[in-house]
Enzyme design. Structure first.
Site: not given
Ligand code: ITT
Length: 200
Positions: A18, A79, A159-160, A162, A182, A187-188
């Protein structure tokens, strides 16, 4: 001294495929001392990992396989995505670039709230799929958490998506929770708990 040395040599070396610093931080907190995580940079991999699949399963496999084939290190990739029921599972695999190639978390959240504006069902889940490749053997692990998408942003952590996701059984969004809170229910965390159990 001896105990410390034994612990050190028993650590499992793995590369986490990642480039997302937030995720590295979260996974480090989940994995603790049992593993020595190697970064992508340490494997010499400077390329963007391919992610062209239509499912979380396909994408995490593609990333791990690419890294394994190019660096021969045992590794895992994940992912994740947010799956919203009223939107037929969207944004799903497109979560990171839902509002466009700029991959802006703020734009993604705003588009999600716009698309949900007239929806009564606000239920959603975050889902993670991890692919582990060890000496060529492939295993996948899944984790998910269900919740509700609220109609305004709350909290500044994480992030994202959240700030708009309230997990079932809680009053606060993921963005109002500490990393530790968290990290217990996400999920992670759930997918990684399965990975850690598997690795024994
Ligand atoms: P890498 O592929 O470099 O690992 P990424 O940002 O694409 O990083 P993910 O595949 O885990 O990471 O997640 C894809 C998207 O899903 C991420 O950019 C967020 O928008 C959302 N997401 C995933 N997990 C999240 C979380 O714990 N909280 C909030 N948003 C999440």
């Amino acid at each position: 001294m001896r105990g410390l040395f034994t612990l050190k040599i028993m650590k499992t070396k793995l590369c986490f495929a990642t480039n997302n610093a937030h995720k590295l931080e979260e996974i480090q907190a989940i994995l603790g001392n049992s593993f020595e995580l190697i970064s992508l940079a340490e494997t010499g991999c400077k390329e963007e990992l391919p992610e062209t699949g239509n499912t979380l399963e396909a994408n995490s496999l593609q990333k791990a396989q690419y890294l394994y084939d190019h660096s021969q290190v045992n590794c895992f990739a994940d992912d994740s995505g947010l799956e919203v029921y009223a939107l037929g599972g969207e944004p799903g695999v497109d979560s990171a670039h839902y509002a466009g190639p700029q991959r802006s978390h703020a734009d993604n959240v705003n588009l999600l709230l716009k698309n949900l504006a007239d929806k009564i069902d606000r239920s959603a889940q975050f889902r993670t799929v991890i692919t582990l490749i060890q000496d060529g053997e492939i295993n996948q692990f899944e984790g998910s958490i269900k919740g509700q998408i609220i109609d305004e942003l709350k909290g500044s952590k994480g992030f994202g998506y959240d700030p708009v996701f309230v997990p079932d059984g809680y009053e606060t969004t993921f963005a109002e929770m500490s990393l530790e809170e968290k990290g217990k229910i996400s999920h992670r965390a759930r997918a990684f708990a399965k990975l850690v159990k598997f690795l024994g």
